[in-house]
Design a protein around this motif. Structure first.
Motif, PDB file in Angstrom:
ATOM      1  N   GLY B 271      36.037  34.264  34.269  1.00  0.00           N
ATOM      2  CA  GLY B 271      36.637  34.378  32.944  1.00  0.00           C
ATOM      3  C   GLY B 271      37.156  35.771  32.644  1.00  0.00           C
ATOM      4  N   ASP B 272      36.313  36.793  32.900  1.00  0.00           N
ATOM      5  CA  ASP B 272      36.705  38.160  32.533  1.00  0.00           C
ATOM      6  C   ASP B 272      37.925  38.632  33.332  1.00  0.00           C
ATOM      7  N   ALA B 273      37.924  38.320  34.632  1.00  0.00           N
ATOM      8  CA  ALA B 273      39.061  38.719  35.468  1.00  0.00           C
ATOM      9  C   ALA B 273      40.336  38.053  34.972  1.00  0.00           C
ATOM     10  N   THR B 274      40.233  36.782  34.547  1.00  0.00           N
ATOM     11  CA  THR B 274      41.394  36.062  34.035  1.00  0.00           C
ATOM     12  C   THR B 274      41.915  36.725  32.762  1.00  0.00           C
ATOM     13  N   VAL B 275      40.996  37.126  31.892  1.00  0.00           N
ATOM     14  CA  VAL B 275      41.407  37.776  30.651  1.00  0.00           C
ATOM     15  C   VAL B 275      42.163  39.071  30.961  1.00  0.00           C
ATOM     16  N   GLU B 276      41.624  39.866  31.926  1.00  0.00           N
ATOM     17  CA  GLU B 276      42.311  41.112  32.304  1.00  0.00           C
ATOM     18  C   GLU B 276      43.708  40.825  32.829  1.00  0.00           C
ATOM     19  N   ALA B 277      43.825  39.808  33.667  1.00  0.00           N
ATOM     20  CA  ALA B 277      45.127  39.449  34.234  1.00  0.00           C
ATOM     21  C   ALA B 277      46.105  39.044  33.131  1.00  0.00           C
ATOM     22  N   VAL B 278      45.593  38.302  32.140  1.00  0.00           N
ATOM     23  CA  VAL B 278      46.438  37.868  31.024  1.00  0.00           C
ATOM     24  C   VAL B 278      46.918  39.087  30.241  1.00  0.00           C
ATOM     25  N   GLN B 279      45.992  40.026  30.029  1.00  0.00           N
ATOM     26  CA  GLN B 279      46.354  41.199  29.231  1.00  0.00           C
ATOM     27  C   GLN B 279      47.447  42.038  29.907  1.00  0.00           C
ATOM     28  N   ARG B 280      47.451  42.054  31.248  1.00  0.00           N
ATOM     29  CA  ARG B 280      48.484  42.796  31.977  1.00  0.00           C
ATOM     30  C   ARG B 280      49.869  42.180  31.769  1.00  0.00           C
ATOM     31  N   ARG B 281      49.918  40.886  31.387  1.00  0.00           N
ATOM     32  CA  ARG B 281      51.218  40.230  31.176  1.00  0.00           C
ATOM     33  C   ARG B 281      51.805  40.520  29.795  1.00  0.00           C
ATOM     34  N   ALA B 282      51.095  41.315  28.995  1.00  0.00           N
ATOM     35  CA  ALA B 282      51.584  41.751  27.687  1.00  0.00           C
ATOM     36  C   ALA B 282      51.892  40.597  26.743  1.00  0.00           C
ATOM     37  N   LEU B 283      50.993  39.616  26.690  1.00  0.00           N
ATOM     38  CA  LEU B 283      51.086  38.554  25.683  1.00  0.00           C
ATOM     39  C   LEU B 283      50.314  39.024  24.453  1.00  0.00           C
ATOM     40  N   ALA B 284      50.610  38.482  23.315  1.00  0.00           N
ATOM     41  CA  ALA B 284      49.829  38.865  22.137  1.00  0.00           C
ATOM     42  C   ALA B 284      49.216  37.643  21.466  1.00  0.00           C
ATOM     43  N   PRO B 285      48.199  37.068  22.071  1.00  0.00           N
ATOM     44  CA  PRO B 285      47.546  35.921  21.429  1.00  0.00           C
ATOM     45  C   PRO B 285      46.804  36.344  20.166  1.00  0.00           C
ATOM     46  N   VAL B 286      46.655  35.428  19.239  1.00  0.00           N
ATOM     47  CA  VAL B 286      45.918  35.703  18.001  1.00  0.00           C
ATOM     48  C   VAL B 286      44.457  35.991  18.328  1.00  0.00           C
ATOM     49  N   SER B 287      43.910  35.217  19.282  1.00  0.00           N
ATOM     50  CA  SER B 287      42.537  35.484  19.687  1.00  0.00           C
ATOM     51  C   SER B 287      42.323  35.052  21.132  1.00  0.00           C
ATOM     52  N   VAL B 288      41.313  35.659  21.755  1.00  0.00           N
ATOM     53  CA  VAL B 288      40.973  35.329  23.138  1.00  0.00           C
ATOM     54  C   VAL B 288      39.489  34.992  23.174  1.00  0.00           C
ATOM     55  N   LEU B 289      39.158  33.864  23.806  1.00  0.00           N
ATOM     56  CA  LEU B 289      37.754  33.465  23.868  1.00  0.00           C
ATOM     57  C   LEU B 289      37.425  33.042  25.293  1.00  0.00           C
ATOM     58  N   VAL B 290      36.347  33.631  25.838  1.00  0.00           N
ATOM     59  CA  VAL B 290      35.862  33.183  27.141  1.00  0.00           C
ATOM     60  C   VAL B 290      34.599  32.386  26.908  1.00  0.00           C
TER      61      VAL B 290
END
Lengths: 272, 309
Positions: B271-290
């Motif tokens: 989960g955490d690695a996926t979140v980091e990868a998502v953040q590198r793509r510069a998306l701006a989700p309202v919230s992120v939950l693992v």
């Protein structure tokens, strides 16, 4: 334990009547409930008693005697009383096996819970039919005491009036329960009244069969209350004959058929 | 016979008119386990339970309960099992204590045996103080506990529970689960239906997921999650209707992606690695939950998201 008094009542009832397996457990349940609503039957008992007092005594003043069995002449009150006895047994049985059974079947869902135990559809039908029969018999017993007090019993044969009431109760409770399983809503119960009232009025309750034209006599002779009335009248007046065996057989057969239909219907409705 | 399952169904079918409520299912329940039928409404769970409870004859197939055939030995089987129906079928014209008494009499139990057992069951259901009250005014949780107490009056080897906690508040649910654990530790075999995933995860050793009358999957809760899902789920929440245009940007990161109108679900083992990868793509989700994957994810994957009525 609260069940003990109910069980005591069961021990008093002849075991022969109750020799039908688990159905008696449902009677035990119904007696427990009835303890709290002991006053409910009063209205059912009151009705034929009012008839006996008003018509028997009132009309009895005007009609001094009426042609009875075997060309005899009988005072009016002793003539009407056994017919009212028969209809009190009918009333008690029918009230129980229509309204009460319908409520338990459709709303309280009592039988859904019962059928999850070793009890089967036939036990449910037998239990309710016998309980309703007992209610009809209890009405009739009170009525017999009334008759005795008013001097309307004219033969020792009257000791068999209660067994006759058992047969009447059985016949009507069995067919009543079978009919109830076909009811689609409370309005359908108007049909029950529609069947009971003319039967009560026409089953030679207030005057003999010979009063009617032949075609109506045949119709009356086909209906069950007529046979119940004829039987109780023979017993309390003391004119017992072979025909009474036929009346009894009619009632027992009606009970057996009603019971079989009721069992099958409970199975179809609840054990799908 | 050792090793023989307590309940055994093979090719079991229940047909109502033209509708096949249960369409040839196979399952086996071992003695002492807690077994679940999981599925959406109309999946055939209750029909299966009613066949096991011997109150509904099977249309075809094999079924054996406690080594007996429900068609032949229905009354004997019913005498040895306990049933908690979906809707409480308590006798509202009787008191709490009378309900237990009368129900015990339906099993032909003698009064002397019933008297101590009723008091014991009232304690078990925490209803001793309400023993002489009418049933009607009891709370939903109390009625449910009484229904369970009633189902235990014949000391059953097997307890069937059809949606035991539906409609109860969280406290009442947990109180009930606690009671069911205790029964299980005493060796009672539990078979239950539920559409609450947390309930299935909490209570069931093994379960089958049913869908449209068939068995879609079978296994332990953890086994099913391992087989049909990933270890974790990353939920990215966006504004309404916006999630779809972001889906392509992250679709290559997780093992599987699911697009919902307002959310993206990324199924992943890290989960955490996926979140980091998502953040590198510069998306701006309202919230992120693992979160940990649950049976609910498995369930929705197997039975779909469309509403069943």
């Amino acid at each position: 334990m609260s069940g003990e008094r109910a069980t005591l009542a069961l021990r008093v009832v002849p075991p022969a009547v109750l020799g039908f397996g688990r159905g008696r457990r449902l009677i035990e349940r119904n007696l427990l409930v009835a303890r709290r609503t002991w006053w409910v039957p009063l209205s059912g008992i009151a009705e034929p008693v009012f008839y006996l007092l008003s018509i028997g005594i009132g009309i009895g003043k005007l009609v001094t005697s009426i042609p009875g069995p075997h060309h005899s002449l009988i005072p009016y009150a002793p003539y009407v009383a056994p017919a009212l006895l028969a209809s009190s047994a009918m009333n008690g049985a029918v009230y129980e096996c229509t309204f009460n059974v319908y409520f338990k079947l459709k709303y309280a869902k009592i039988y859904d819970a019962v059928l999850a135990t070793p009890m089967g559809a036939a036990d449910v039908a037998r239990g309710e039919v016998v309980y309703a029969m007992l209610r009809g018999t209890a009405y009739a017993a009170i009525f017999v005491v009334m008759m005795a007090a008013l001097g309307d019993i004219r033969s020792a044969w009257a000791v068999f009036a209660l067994p006759a009431a058992v047969m009447i109760g059985l016949a009507f409770s069995a067919v009543g329960m079978a009919a109830t399983t076909y009811m689609r809503g409370w309005t359908d119960f108007d049909m029950v009244q529609l069947a009971l009232l003319p039967m009560f009025l026409f089953s030679t309750t207030f005057y003999p069969l010979s009063t009617y034209p032949r075609w109506l006599q045949v119709v009356v002779e086909l209906t069950p209350l007529y046979h119940g009335v004829s039987l109780t009248r023979s017993l309390t007046l003391g004119y017992v004959g072979v025909g009474d065996v036929g009346h009894a057989a009619y009632l027992v057969a009606m009970g057996a058929v009603g019971l079989a239909v009721a069992s099958r219907r409970i199975r179809t409705l609840l054990l799908r | 016979m050792p090793g023989e399952p307590l309940i055994y169904g093979r090719g079991l079918v229940k047909q109502f008119g033209t509708v096949r409520a249960v369409d040839s299912i196979d399952f086996a329940v071992e003695r002492g386990e807690a077994f679940g039928f999981l599925g959406p409404n109309g999946a055939g769970k209750s029909s299966t339970m009613r066949m096991i409870a011997c109150v509904s004859p099977r249309t075809s197939g094999d079924l054996s309960v406690l080594g007996l055939d429900p068609d032949r030995d229905g009354a004997r089987i019913r005498g040895r099992i306990g049933v908690v129906p979906q809707e409480d079928s308590l006798d509202l014209e009787l008191t709490v204590r009378e309900n237990l008494y009368v129900y015990g009499r339906y099993f032909d139990l003698p009064r002397s045996e019933l008297r101590p057992r009723i008091e014991q069951l009232l304690r078990f259901a925490q209803l001793t103080e309400r023993g002489d009250d009418r049933v009607e005014p009891l709370s939903g949780g109390m009625k449910r506990r009484l229904t369970i107490a009633r189902s235990l009056i014949n000391e059953p080897e097997l307890l069937l529970l059809d949606e035991p906690t539906t409609g109860l508040d969280p406290q009442a649910r947990h109180a009930l689960w606690d009671r069911l654990y205790r029964l299980k530790s005493q060796g009672v075999t539990l078979v239950l239906t539920t559409h609450y995933m947390d309930e299935a995860e909490q209570l069931c050793d093994r379960l089958v997921v049913m869908d449209r009358g068939t068995v879609a999957a079978e296994g332990s809760p953890q086994g099913l999650i391992g087989r049909y899902c990933t270890r974790e789920v990353v939920e990215l929440r966006f504004g309404p209707g916006e999630s779809e245009r972001h889906a392509d940007k992250v679709a290559d990161i997780p093992e599987r992606i699911e697009v919902l109108p307002d959310r993206l679900l990324l199924y992943t083992d890290q989960g955490d690695a996926t979140v980091e990868a998502v953040q590198r793509r510069a998306l701006a989700p309202v919230s992120v939950l693992v979160r940990r994957a649950t049976l609910e994810d498995v369930f929705l994957r197997l039975t779909g998201r469309q509403l069943v009525d």
